[in-house]
Design a protein around this motif. Structure first.
Motif, short mmCIF file in Angstrom:
data_model
loop_
_atom_site.label_atom_id
_atom_site.label_comp_id
_atom_site.label_asym_id
_atom_site.label_seq_id
_atom_site.Cartn_x
_atom_site.Cartn_y
_atom_site.Cartn_z
N SER A 98 0.90 -1.28 0.06
CA SER A 98 0.10 -0.05 0.14
C SER A 98 1.00 1.04 -0.09
O SER A 98 0.34 2.25 -0.17
CB SER A 98 -1.01 -0.09 1.18
OG SER A 98 -0.20 0.20 2.45
N TYR B 25 3.50 3.90 -1.40
CA TYR B 25 3.82 4.59 -2.67
C TYR B 25 5.47 4.14 -3.15
O TYR B 25 6.20 4.24 -2.39
CB TYR B 25 3.90 6.18 -2.89
CG TYR B 25 4.00 6.75 -3.91
CD1 TYR B 25 3.41 6.67 -5.16
CD2 TYR B 25 5.45 7.25 -4.11
CE1 TYR B 25 3.73 7.35 -6.25
CE2 TYR B 25 5.85 7.99 -5.43
CZ TYR B 25 5.08 7.75 -6.35
OH TYR B 25 5.45 8.48 -7.61
N ARG C 237 -7.50 4.52 0.08
CA ARG C 237 -6.20 4.70 -0.69
C ARG C 237 -5.64 3.53 -0.48
O ARG C 237 -4.89 3.34 -1.65
CB ARG C 237 -5.61 6.09 -0.09
CG ARG C 237 -4.32 6.52 -0.76
CD ARG C 237 -3.50 7.40 -0.08
NE ARG C 237 -3.17 6.88 1.23
CZ ARG C 237 -2.80 7.49 2.41
NH1 ARG C 237 -2.87 9.04 2.16
NH2 ARG C 237 -2.37 6.81 3.20
N MET D 137 -3.84 1.44 -3.90
CA MET D 137 -2.35 1.20 -3.92
C MET D 137 -2.10 -0.37 -3.86
O MET D 137 -1.08 -0.56 -4.73
CB MET D 137 -1.69 1.80 -2.63
CG MET D 137 -1.86 3.45 -2.61
SD MET D 137 -0.86 4.21 -3.93
CE MET D 137 0.70 3.71 -3.84
N VAL E 113 -2.33 0.16 -8.09
CA VAL E 113 -0.86 0.92 -8.40
C VAL E 113 0.26 -0.05 -8.31
O VAL E 113 1.06 -0.03 -9.13
CB VAL E 113 -0.68 2.12 -7.39
CG1 VAL E 113 0.47 2.90 -7.76
CG2 VAL E 113 -1.77 3.11 -7.68
N SER E 114 0.34 -0.60 -7.00
CA SER E 114 1.55 -1.59 -7.12
C SER E 114 1.40 -2.62 -8.01
O SER E 114 2.50 -3.12 -8.42
CB SER E 114 1.67 -1.95 -5.52
OG SER E 114 1.82 -0.80 -4.70
#
Length: 267
Positions: free
Chosen positions: A64, A66, A107, A111, A115-116
């Motif tokens: 999670s 960034y 969020r 993530m 995103v990951s």
């Protein structure tokens, strides 16, 4: 002496992630295990080394965060290794209404699942294409074919993205020798429901609709080897996927909302 091929598996500490690790180790691949719980990863790594004689890399990481995909891939590069198989399995769900939990939790969901997962795929595709081979399996869900309903607000959208992202990667990289698969299971016997607080509800569901993690994983690996892009394991799930995709949308929405209502943990 050249290394064996390496499978990088996220969410490897339990459930389907651990099943993927065991399945690839049984096939003679080394494994890189990623999850937050280092103790579980170490225990699984020891099992892989003892049972299959493979190398097992332990990479504790919170997906999670960034930029964590770069940390994971660097840890593999520091061992002089490259990724031959990527399994994007890490994930969780939030069975409450969107604003009923802090934004930070929503969020973190995005993530981890979006995103990951996309970042790891981006990091491994170039080297795979240069070698002319590689595999990426992303764990999506039957929910990726379904409309949204109350609770799990972001889940269908994230899983739909996983399916469409996989289809796009296949269109772009099949000729480069990369096999890309979106795995879309229904109910699987794992710790997933216990983690999100719906275990008691799942226990009341008919057992015939559940599959084991091992069966789902074997289906996924075999499908990826055949170059199948979207795979739905289990006849009952295949029927459900057809209905979700081809029945009129108002019918599907009504059915999904009624069926999912009991998994929504607050009004």
């Amino acid at each position: 002496m050249p290394h064996r091929k390496l499978a990088l598996i996220t969410g490897a500490s339990a459930g389907m992630g651990a099943a993927f690790a065991r399945a690839y180790a049984a096939r003679g691949l080394d494994v890189a295990l990623v999850a937050r719980r280092a103790d579980r990863l170490e225990a699984l790594a020891a099992e892989m080394r003892t049972s299959h004689g493979v190398e097992a890399l332990v990479i504790p990481a919170d997906l999670s965060l960034y930029g964590v995909e770069s940390v994971v891939l660097q840890a593999i590069a520091d061992q002089g290794r490259s990724v031959d198989v990527l399994v994007n399995n890490a994930g969780f769900s939030i069975p409450r209404s969107f604003a009923a939990v802090p934004w930070e939790e929503q969020r973190d969901f995005l993530m981890t699942l979006v995103v990951s997962a996309c970042g790891l795929a981006h990091g491994v595709i170039g080297p795979m294409a240069a070698r002319g081979e590689g595999s990426i399996i992303t764990v999506a869900s039957l929910a990726g074919f379904a409309p949204g309903a109350a609770g799990h607000s972001l889940y269908p959208g994230a899983k739909s993205l996983a399916i469409k992202f996989t289809q796009a990667l296949d269109a772009e990289y099949r000729r480069a020798g990369i096999r890309v698969t979106a795995l879309c299971p229904g109910f699987v016997k794992t710790e997933f429901a216990a983690a999100n607080g719906t275990q008691a509800l799942m226990d009341d569901s008919p057992r015939l609709f559940f599959q084991t993690a091992e069966a789902v994983v074997e289906t996924a690996i075999a499908a990826n080897a055949r170059g199948k892009v979207v795979v739905v394991p289990g006849l009952h799930n295949k029927i459900a996927a057809i209905l979700l995709r081809y029945l009129p949308e108002p019918w599907v929405s009504a059915a999904v909302r009624a069926g999912s209502a009991k998994y929504h943990l607050e009004p």
